[in-house]
Scaffold this active site. Structure first.
Site, PDB file in Angstrom:
ATOM      1  N   ASP A 189       0.823  -1.212   0.000  1.00 17.99           N
ATOM      2  CA  ASP A 189       0.000   0.000   0.000  1.00 17.99           C
ATOM      3  C   ASP A 189       0.858   1.264   0.000  1.00 17.99           C
ATOM      4  O   ASP A 189       0.459   2.318   0.479  1.00 17.99           O
ATOM      5  CB  ASP A 189      -0.957   0.011   1.200  1.00 17.99           C
ATOM      6  CG  ASP A 189      -0.209  -0.091   2.515  1.00 17.99           C
ATOM      7  OD1 ASP A 189       1.023  -0.345   2.488  1.00 17.99           O
ATOM      8  OD2 ASP A 189      -0.847   0.096   3.564  1.00 17.99           O
ATOM      9  N   HIS A 196      23.409   4.886 -19.576  1.00 19.59           N
ATOM     10  CA  HIS A 196      22.365   5.115 -18.575  1.00 19.59           C
ATOM     11  C   HIS A 196      22.617   4.341 -17.288  1.00 19.59           C
ATOM     12  O   HIS A 196      21.683   3.910 -16.609  1.00 19.59           O
ATOM     13  CB  HIS A 196      20.983   4.788 -19.156  1.00 19.59           C
ATOM     14  CG  HIS A 196      20.534   5.806 -20.163  1.00 19.59           C
ATOM     15  ND1 HIS A 196      19.546   5.570 -21.074  1.00 19.59           N
ATOM     16  CD2 HIS A 196      20.950   7.075 -20.390  1.00 19.59           C
ATOM     17  CE1 HIS A 196      19.377   6.649 -21.841  1.00 19.59           C
ATOM     18  NE2 HIS A 196      20.218   7.566 -21.442  1.00 19.59           N
ATOM     19  N   ASP A 251      20.017  19.724 -15.591  1.00 16.50           N
ATOM     20  CA  ASP A 251      20.569  18.468 -16.110  1.00 16.50           C
ATOM     21  C   ASP A 251      22.035  18.731 -16.412  1.00 16.50           C
ATOM     22  O   ASP A 251      22.357  19.307 -17.452  1.00 16.50           O
ATOM     23  CB  ASP A 251      19.794  18.067 -17.368  1.00 16.50           C
ATOM     24  CG  ASP A 251      20.309  16.790 -18.002  1.00 16.50           C
ATOM     25  OD1 ASP A 251      21.211  16.144 -17.419  1.00 16.50           O
ATOM     26  OD2 ASP A 251      19.817  16.427 -19.089  1.00 16.50           O
ATOM     27  N   HIS A 290      25.736   9.311 -28.883  1.00 14.10           N
ATOM     28  CA  HIS A 290      24.456   9.956 -28.560  1.00 14.10           C
ATOM     29  C   HIS A 290      24.419  11.376 -29.125  1.00 14.10           C
ATOM     30  O   HIS A 290      25.405  11.877 -29.646  1.00 14.10           O
ATOM     31  CB  HIS A 290      24.204   9.944 -27.041  1.00 14.10           C
ATOM     32  CG  HIS A 290      25.267  10.615 -26.211  1.00 14.10           C
ATOM     33  ND1 HIS A 290      25.387  11.987 -26.117  1.00 14.10           N
ATOM     34  CD2 HIS A 290      26.246  10.108 -25.417  1.00 14.10           C
ATOM     35  CE1 HIS A 290      26.383  12.286 -25.297  1.00 14.10           C
ATOM     36  NE2 HIS A 290      26.933  11.167 -24.871  1.00 14.10           N
ATOM     37  N   HIS A 293      19.307  18.152 -25.830  1.00 14.32           N
ATOM     38  CA  HIS A 293      17.846  18.001 -25.881  1.00 14.32           C
ATOM     39  C   HIS A 293      17.226  19.212 -25.207  1.00 14.32           C
ATOM     40  O   HIS A 293      17.879  19.908 -24.442  1.00 14.32           O
ATOM     41  CB  HIS A 293      17.415  16.711 -25.176  1.00 14.32           C
ATOM     42  CG  HIS A 293      17.982  16.551 -23.783  1.00 14.32           C
ATOM     43  ND1 HIS A 293      17.438  17.173 -22.675  1.00 14.32           N
ATOM     44  CD2 HIS A 293      19.068  15.883 -23.323  1.00 14.32           C
ATOM     45  CE1 HIS A 293      18.156  16.866 -21.608  1.00 14.32           C
ATOM     46  NE2 HIS A 293      19.163  16.102 -21.967  1.00 14.32           N
ATOM     47  N   HIS A 334      13.801  15.741 -20.518  1.00  9.80           N
ATOM     48  CA  HIS A 334      13.816  15.707 -21.977  1.00  9.80           C
ATOM     49  C   HIS A 334      12.525  16.399 -22.382  1.00  9.80           C
ATOM     50  O   HIS A 334      11.473  15.764 -22.484  1.00  9.80           O
ATOM     51  CB  HIS A 334      13.885  14.278 -22.520  1.00  9.80           C
ATOM     52  CG  HIS A 334      15.208  13.629 -22.224  1.00  9.80           C
ATOM     53  ND1 HIS A 334      15.457  12.294 -22.407  1.00  9.80           N
ATOM     54  CD2 HIS A 334      16.371  14.136 -21.747  1.00  9.80           C
ATOM     55  CE1 HIS A 334      16.709  12.010 -22.067  1.00  9.80           C
ATOM     56  NE2 HIS A 334      17.278  13.114 -21.657  1.00  9.80           N
ATOM     57  N   GLU A 386      25.873  18.463 -24.430  1.00  7.67           N
ATOM     58  CA  GLU A 386      26.489  17.380 -23.670  1.00  7.67           C
ATOM     59  C   GLU A 386      27.259  16.368 -24.501  1.00  7.67           C
ATOM     60  O   GLU A 386      26.948  15.181 -24.496  1.00  7.67           O
ATOM     61  CB  GLU A 386      25.418  16.656 -22.855  1.00  7.67           C
ATOM     62  CG  GLU A 386      24.185  16.225 -23.664  1.00  7.67           C
ATOM     63  CD  GLU A 386      23.160  15.492 -22.792  1.00  7.67           C
ATOM     64  OE1 GLU A 386      23.567  14.540 -22.107  1.00  7.67           O
ATOM     65  OE2 GLU A 386      21.985  15.879 -22.799  1.00  7.67           O
ATOM     66  N   TYR A 433      33.543   7.925 -25.121  1.00  4.57           N
ATOM     67  CA  TYR A 433      33.487   6.720 -24.292  1.00  4.57           C
ATOM     68  C   TYR A 433      34.362   5.651 -24.950  1.00  4.57           C
ATOM     69  O   TYR A 433      34.077   5.216 -26.065  1.00  4.57           O
ATOM     70  CB  TYR A 433      32.037   6.235 -24.167  1.00  4.57           C
ATOM     71  CG  TYR A 433      31.093   7.380 -23.818  1.00  4.57           C
ATOM     72  CD1 TYR A 433      30.871   7.743 -22.494  1.00  4.57           C
ATOM     73  CD2 TYR A 433      30.484   8.133 -24.827  1.00  4.57           C
ATOM     74  CE1 TYR A 433      30.048   8.813 -22.175  1.00  4.57           C
ATOM     75  CE2 TYR A 433      29.662   9.207 -24.522  1.00  4.57           C
ATOM     76  CZ  TYR A 433      29.446   9.545 -23.200  1.00  4.57           C
ATOM     77  OH  TYR A 433      28.646  10.610 -22.898  1.00  4.57           O
ATOM     78  N   ARG A 455      31.875  12.913 -20.188  1.00  7.36           N
ATOM     79  CA  ARG A 455      30.818  13.753 -20.757  1.00  7.36           C
ATOM     80  C   ARG A 455      30.806  15.048 -19.960  1.00  7.36           C
ATOM     81  O   ARG A 455      31.043  15.037 -18.751  1.00  7.36           O
ATOM     82  CB  ARG A 455      29.451  13.055 -20.678  1.00  7.36           C
ATOM     83  CG  ARG A 455      28.294  13.898 -21.195  1.00  7.36           C
ATOM     84  CD  ARG A 455      27.010  13.100 -21.453  1.00  7.36           C
ATOM     85  NE  ARG A 455      26.411  12.534 -20.267  1.00  7.36           N
ATOM     86  CZ  ARG A 455      26.452  11.255 -19.947  1.00  7.36           C
ATOM     87  NH1 ARG A 455      27.069  10.394 -20.718  1.00  7.36           N
ATOM     88  NH2 ARG A 455      25.871  10.830 -18.846  1.00  7.36           N
ATOM     89  N   GLU A 460      28.249  18.386 -19.573  1.00 10.01           N
ATOM     90  CA  GLU A 460      26.904  18.838 -19.962  1.00 10.01           C
ATOM     91  C   GLU A 460      26.510  20.121 -19.224  1.00 10.01           C
ATOM     92  O   GLU A 460      26.599  20.196 -18.000  1.00 10.01           O
ATOM     93  CB  GLU A 460      25.874  17.754 -19.629  1.00 10.01           C
ATOM     94  CG  GLU A 460      24.434  18.184 -19.873  1.00 10.01           C
ATOM     95  CD  GLU A 460      23.426  17.067 -19.613  1.00 10.01           C
ATOM     96  OE1 GLU A 460      23.700  16.199 -18.761  1.00 10.01           O
ATOM     97  OE2 GLU A 460      22.374  17.080 -20.264  1.00 10.01           O
TER      98      GLU A 460
HETATM   99 MN   LIG Z   1      20.948  15.549 -20.557  1.00 13.56          MN
END
Ligand SMILES: [Mn+2]
Length: 415
Positions: A33, A228, A256, A328, A332, A339, A362, A366, A383, A385
């Site tokens: 619950d 991710h 972000d 990638h 965005h 996003h 960003e 890699y 990365r 960003e």
């Molecule tokens: Mn981002």
């Protein structure tokens, strides 16, 4: 008032007989619950400012009706206060308010044979109760079959351009996340686990009545090459990098931000070489953001810089293998959703940057273990960003408080 103005503006883009129907989310069960923390639907929040679960707004040129959960002493004692039907019109500037359970009975009385309906998602009149949705779809399907449209194209265009209140919230969100990223740099050292650093973000965000705008990525060493990754539970090793992609939410608006830095506070030579390429790609991409420039320009610029850089280091022979190392996009839209809504193309042509848009920038590199690459570069994932607002004279980096120059990071971490 701001929400009333938004409803008015939206209606001005639709036909005269438009009736807009938008719904928010229901609570989602976590287990037994226990529910997940509730977050309103972004478009519903944008148009109404109402943050309780289970509500539907119906508005046209002459009428704004809101359906919501009624006051209920017992349920409120357990689950918190509700605005209620009686207070709703005054608080939300609506003409009428009704119990959400009467939605199916009342909806037809809010429509005429001239009405054209605009929904926030195809076949989804929500409140996301499937049986009600189906019943409603059936009940109006015949009558309105040819006069039902998606709201999304019109609403997305509005949400894509941020007003000054929205920009203020986004700046606050970017400042708080920037502070957390620098705190993470200060606290990181070999021997800690990724979740120790994740906790720095949890704490700082919660202390400002904020929370993560998405599950954070706190990825040491080779984990940074999993785009991710969010297990966030591995040991932080001496000599490796830590990539952190984390942002927070202020009144619904997201930041972000990604930063990558050495766990022991000092970049190795190979790490430095890759970092410099990503940083140059990121800065060049940001520099290309001005009103009127095509929105895919930052990606083109970033790809060029990374291609040249990796060829120079002997990691790539030519541009054809770029996707092995940079797989990638470069950014965005950012707003109520991390996003955010809005297309990159409009009428089959690439959109141009406009004042008030907010995009992330960003780029990353890699490098996984591979026979084709010198082993000194293995497991480097970097990365960087930032969140960038398009302004009259170019752009403003909302997240500029988060340091990213190599020397600045080493200096901060040496303290
Ligand atoms: Mn981002």
């Amino acid at each position: 008032m701001i929400h009333q103005n938004r409803r008015k503006e939206l209606l001005s883009k639709l036909d005269d007989n438009a009736v807009v129907i938008v719904s928010t989310n229901s609570e989602q069960k976590r287990n037994s619950d226990v529910n997940y923390p509730f977050r309103p639907d972004s478009s519903f929040w944008y148009l109404t400012g109402f943050i309780e679960p289970d509500a539907i707004a119906v508005f046209s040129k002459n009428n704004y009706t809101i359906f919501l959960k009624p006051k209920d002493i017992t349920k409120e004692i357990w689950n918190g206060l509700r605005l209620g039907v009686e207070m709703a019109p005054k608080t939300l500037l609506a003409n009428n308010a009704y119990d959400i359970d009467t939605f199916l009975d009342k909806i037809e009385s809010l429509l005429t044979s001239e009405s054209s309906l605009y929904f926030d998602a195809p076949g989804n009149i929500g409140w996301k109760d499937v049986s009600s949705t189906n019943k409603l779809n059936q009940s109006i399907a015949l009558k309105f079959r040819n006069r039902t449209q998606l709201l999304d194209p019109y609403l997305s265009e509005m949400r894509l351009i941020k007003d000054s209140t929205e920009i203020q919230h986004m700046q606050t969100a970017a400042d708080l996340a920037s502070k957390a990223h620098m705190q993470a740099m200060i606290r990181t050292r070999p021997g800690l686990y990724e979740y120790h650093i994740t906790a720095e973000f949890d704490t700082l965000f919660r202390k400002e009545d904020s929370e993560h705008s998405y599950p954070p990525i706190v990825a040491g060493g080779e984990n940074a090459c999993i785009l991710h990754y969010n297990e966030n539970n591995k040991l932080l090793n001496d000599g490796e990098l830590l990539l952190i992609d984390a942002g927070c939410e202020i009144l619904g608006y997201a930041s972000d931000i990604t930063r990558t830095f050495p766990i022991n506070g000092k970049f190795s030579e190979p790490q430095k070489e890759i970092y410099e390429i990503v940083l140059k790609a990121q800065k060049s991409a940001i520099a290309s953001i001005v009103p009127g420039e095509a929105v895919n320009k930052p990606h083109e610029v970033a790809c060029d810089v990374i291609t040249q850089g990796l060829i120079k280091l002997g990691i790539m022979d030519d541009a054809s293998s770029l996707r092995d190392f940079y797989m990638h996009g470069t950014g965005h839209w950012l707003g109520l959703d991390v996003h955010d809504v809005g297309t990159k193309e409009i009428n089959n042509t690439i959109r141009k940057f406009k004042v008030g848009m907010v995009t992330t920038v960003e780029p990353g590199i890699y490098i996984r273990k591979s026979d084709k690459v010198d082993s000194k570069y293995w497991n480097i994932g970097i990365r960087i960003e930032d969140d960038v607002l398009v302004t009259e004279d170019g752009h403003h980096i909302l997240s500029k408080a988060a340091i990213k120059e190599l020397e600045d990071i080493e200096q901060l971490m040496s303290q």
